[in-house]
Design an enzyme around this catalytic site. Structure first.
Site, PDB file in Angstrom:
ATOM      1  N   GLU A 105       0.869  -1.171   0.000  1.00 14.01           N
ATOM      2  CA  GLU A 105       0.000   0.000   0.000  1.00 14.01           C
ATOM      3  C   GLU A 105       0.905   1.219   0.000  1.00 14.01           C
ATOM      4  OE1 GLU A 105      -1.958  -3.348   1.907  1.00 14.01           O
ATOM      5  OE2 GLU A 105      -0.311  -2.177   2.732  1.00 14.01           O
ATOM      6  N   TYR A 117       7.849   1.937  -7.474  1.00 15.28           N
ATOM      7  CA  TYR A 117       7.205   0.629  -7.533  1.00 15.28           C
ATOM      8  C   TYR A 117       6.855   0.247  -8.975  1.00 15.28           C
ATOM      9  CZ  TYR A 117       6.830   1.554  -2.537  1.00 15.28           C
ATOM     10  OH  TYR A 117       7.105   1.866  -1.233  1.00 15.28           O
TER      11      TYR A 117
END
Length: 165
Positions: A105, A117
């Site tokens: 998250e 990411y």
């Protein structure tokens, strides 16, 4: 990461995440699962040449699923590749834990982390409304399939002596 790293990690944690910083107890709890034959966690710290903690990261594994619990780099380390080296270490750990997927998250307002990411192949899969408290900030949930094949080639051997476990 070891118990003696918790205090400097907390200092960095409160600097970077003032509204939703982890407590010492949370780190102690995670580290309790990071050693021994039944370990399900991997926590690392990165230090600069003077021994100052400049980053840390943690991963939890359960079955064939891993979850990035935390990752942070001091502001003066942004743009140096430290975040990528920490994430590389976590993905190696996920592979060692034989995980087929890695979830995480990230705050919806943290585009710097989201770009990191995405470079590693994580894809958005949903949102968790109000996940970060007390600020009531939404989390973007991201997934990486097969962490063993998702490491960028330039980072295959990038975790250097500044990162120790």
């Amino acid at each position: 990461m070891r118990w003696w790293d918790i205090e400097p990690v907390l200092e960095l944690e409160h600097e970077l995440f003032p509204q939703d910083a982890w407590s010492a107890g949370m780190f102690w709890s995670e580290l309790a699962h990071a050693r021994g034959p039944q370990a399900t966690r991997r926590y690392v710290v990165a230090e600069d040449g003077a021994g100052r903690v400049v980053g840390y990261a943690g991963l939890a594994a359960a079955g064939d699923l891993a979850d990035v619990q935390t990752i942070a780099a001091a502001r003066d380390q942004w743009g140096t590749g430290l975040g990528a080296r920490l994430l590389t270490d976590l993905l190696r750990a996920a592979t060692a834990f034989e995980c087929a997927e890695v979830l995480l998250e990230v705050r919806v307002d943290n585009t710097r982390a989201q770009k990191l990411y995405e470079r590693f192949g994580f894809e958005p899969i949903g949102f968790r409304r109000g996940y970060y408290q007390p600020g009531n900030v939404d989390a973007l949930v991201m997934r990486l399939s097969d962490p063993a094949t998702s490491l960028p080639p330039t980072f295959q051997d990038a975790v250097r002596s500044e990162t120790h476990g």
